[in-house]
Design an enzyme around this catalytic site. Structure first.
Site, mmCIF file in Angstrom:
data_model
loop_
_atom_site.group_PDB
_atom_site.id
_atom_site.type_symbol
_atom_site.label_atom_id
_atom_site.label_comp_id
_atom_site.label_asym_id
_atom_site.label_seq_id
_atom_site.Cartn_x
_atom_site.Cartn_y
_atom_site.Cartn_z
ATOM 1 C CB THR A 11 -13.557 46.885 30.028
ATOM 2 O OG1 THR A 11 -13.016 45.782 30.748
ATOM 3 C CG2 THR A 11 -13.183 48.169 30.713
ATOM 4 C CB VAL A 12 -15.099 48.944 25.607
ATOM 5 C CG1 VAL A 12 -15.577 50.104 24.741
ATOM 6 C CG2 VAL A 12 -13.603 49.051 25.855
ATOM 7 C CE LYS A 101 -7.068 47.573 20.839
ATOM 8 N NZ LYS A 101 -7.134 48.079 22.182
ATOM 9 C CD GLU A 125 -12.064 59.719 16.979
ATOM 10 O OE1 GLU A 125 -12.458 60.308 15.974
ATOM 11 O OE2 GLU A 125 -10.856 59.726 17.339
ATOM 12 C CB VAL A 128 -6.122 55.361 17.237
ATOM 13 C CG1 VAL A 128 -4.771 55.986 17.549
ATOM 14 C CG2 VAL A 128 -6.006 54.354 16.113
ATOM 15 N N GLY A 130 -8.054 55.637 22.639
ATOM 16 C CA GLY A 130 -9.186 55.536 23.574
ATOM 17 C C GLY A 130 -10.143 56.706 23.405
ATOM 18 C CB ILE A 132 -7.392 61.030 22.346
ATOM 19 C CG1 ILE A 132 -6.716 60.641 23.651
ATOM 20 C CG2 ILE A 132 -6.856 62.326 21.798
ATOM 21 C CD1 ILE A 132 -5.222 60.412 23.481
ATOM 22 C CG ASP A 197 -2.969 48.075 21.761
ATOM 23 O OD1 ASP A 197 -4.095 47.697 21.397
ATOM 24 O OD2 ASP A 197 -2.762 49.203 22.250
ATOM 25 C CE LYS A 201 -4.584 51.299 20.770
ATOM 26 N NZ LYS A 201 -4.234 51.329 22.190
HETATM 27 N N1 HSE Z 1 -4.740 47.802 25.902
HETATM 28 C C1 HSE Z 1 -4.949 49.083 25.284
HETATM 29 C C2 HSE Z 1 -4.038 50.096 25.957
HETATM 30 C C3 HSE Z 1 -6.382 49.475 25.427
HETATM 31 O O1 HSE Z 1 -3.489 49.784 27.012
HETATM 32 O O2 HSE Z 1 -3.849 51.178 25.423
HETATM 33 C C4 HSE Z 1 -6.786 50.647 24.582
HETATM 34 O O3 HSE Z 1 -6.639 50.389 23.220
#
Ligand code: HSE
Length: 403
Positions: A11-12, A101, A125, A128, A130, A132, A197, A201
């Protein structure tokens, strides 16, 4: 001309590709006129129909051994082989930027040190919040401050799920499936819904704020799997919302209290209105007061936007390390789990009389579910809360209320 590579075409990674292609002129302008050219995409899968299929390689050594490649975007996720690849690239004098992360929270101290020694950069960057901007502002714009507190909605998937439950009446499972379809969720969504997750972060932010490596294993972590639609309705009736919060409180004694847990947030807090895939991070500095960072915390282009910004910054600072780092602390920097008091929202099938006897000064909330007592306690430590909860016949819900 700066030659770059992408590791991981998920995706990214595909978002990074799209931005490098579509915003080429803007990137070149931002990189002081230097063109940013993609030379490799590393992925173990076949992409025979891709318009630039010649960029794809399955061999990491193509990138490592190519002296022309100066910056690599690691967007493959997971610890291995991302750690080994990143380490080799930094040691060979290439800058690496990442959205990973898990890797930054686990091996960041070592990788940042290698980058410093080799005079290259390791930027993160996108790890944490996405899209922002939060890492750079914390490292640069807030550097005059002693950070006192960080409280953030750091996981888009759980925020999206909680929001869909209350706004669209969707079940937890349906909302999670939606988040997966939209590309927000981790490969293993347990990392989202169980809070891991968000934990990584807040560990990254707390490490950055304190200059000391905060081990995410030391952070008390609860996810949202026990939160029900009724809990969300109660919160709503209390002019509040339930959010998964990453929290760090920096004591004057140098100790850091940190927790990840669902919390009830009053609607008067700007965090309560942060909905869907949006993230927000509230940082309190001793000079600036409260500052809030807000934007899309997950998804293809928002996350890739931060990765590509790091690519450009790395191109602009080739052969000059920007000295973002934190160190392993000498002793334990984590504050005792009982050093912080929260009020709790509790639901039980016990009578109001019994509740009153155990909790003394508590505030009852109008029932949404029949035959139960719902109430808010006085602020108490975790151990005090556990002791009192153990006196109840059952606990339907207990959720902290954010201060
Ligand atoms: N799975 C993470 C979320 C993706 O939902 O925030 C972005 O780090």
């Amino acid at each position: 001309m700066a030659k770059v590579a992408i590791m991981g075409y998920g995706t990214v990674g595909s978002g990074v590709y799209d931005i490098i292609k579509t915003n080429a002129d803007k990137l070149s302008y931002s990189a002081n006129g230097e063109k940013v050219e993609l030379k490799y995409i590393l992925d173990i899968r076949d992409f025979e129909d891709h318009p630039e299929k010649e960029l794809f390689t399955k061999d990491f050594n193509d990138i490592l051994n190519d002296g022309e490649v100066s910056v690599v975007a690691e967007v493959m996720g997971g610890l291995h082989p991302a750690y080994e690849f990143t380490k080799s690239l930094l040691e060979s004098g290439k800058s690496v930027v990442t959205s990973n992360k898990e890797l930054v929270a686990t091996y960041g101290t070592e990788l940042l040190e290698i980058a410093r020694e080799k005079n290259v950069n390791y930027f993160f960057e996108a790890s944490v919040g996405g899209g922002i901007p939060v890492i750079r502002p914390m490292h640069q714009c807030l550097t005059a401050n002693n950070i006192e507190k960080i409280a953030g909605i750091l996981n888009g998937t759980t925020n999206y799920i909680l929001n869909q439950m209350i706004k669209s009446g969707k079940t937890f499972e349906t909302a999670l499936k939606d988040a997966q379809d939209k590309g927000f969720a981790e490969r293993n969504p347990a990392a989202d819904i169980e809070g891991h997750d968000a934990c990584r972060k807040i560990a990254i932010l707390a490490s950055l704020a304190s200059g000391k490596m905060i081990d995410y294993n030391d952070i008390d972590t609860e996810g949202i799997t026990n939160i029900t639609l009724d809990d969300v309705k109660y919160a709503s009736a209390m002019d509040s919302a339930v959010k998964l919060i990453g929290y760090a409180d920096f004591g004057k004694d140098g100790k850091i209290y940190s927790i990840v847990a669902p919390m009830i947030i009053k609607n008067e807090s700007p965090l309560s209105g942060v909905d869907g895939v949006f993230n927000a991070v509230m940082v309190t500095g001793d000079c600036v007061g409260n500052v809030m960072f807000y934007g899309k915390g997950a998804g293809k282009l928002p996350t890739a936007s931060a990765v590509v910004a790091d690519v450009v910054d790395a191109v602009k600072h080739k052969e000059r390390s920007k000295k973002i780092f934190w160190e392993k602390p000498d002793g334990n920097v984590m504050a005792d789990k009982d050093s912080k008091r929260f009020a709790y929202f509790i639901r039980t099938t016990d009578s109001a009389e019994k509740v009153q006897k155990i909790f003394d000064k508590c505030e009852f909330v109008d029932n949404i579910v029949d035959n139960e007592s719902a109430f808010v306690t006085q602020p108490m430590t975790k151990t005090e809360a556990e002791n009192k909860l153990s006196e109840l016949s059952d606990v339907v819900t207990n959720i902290r209320i954010m201060d």
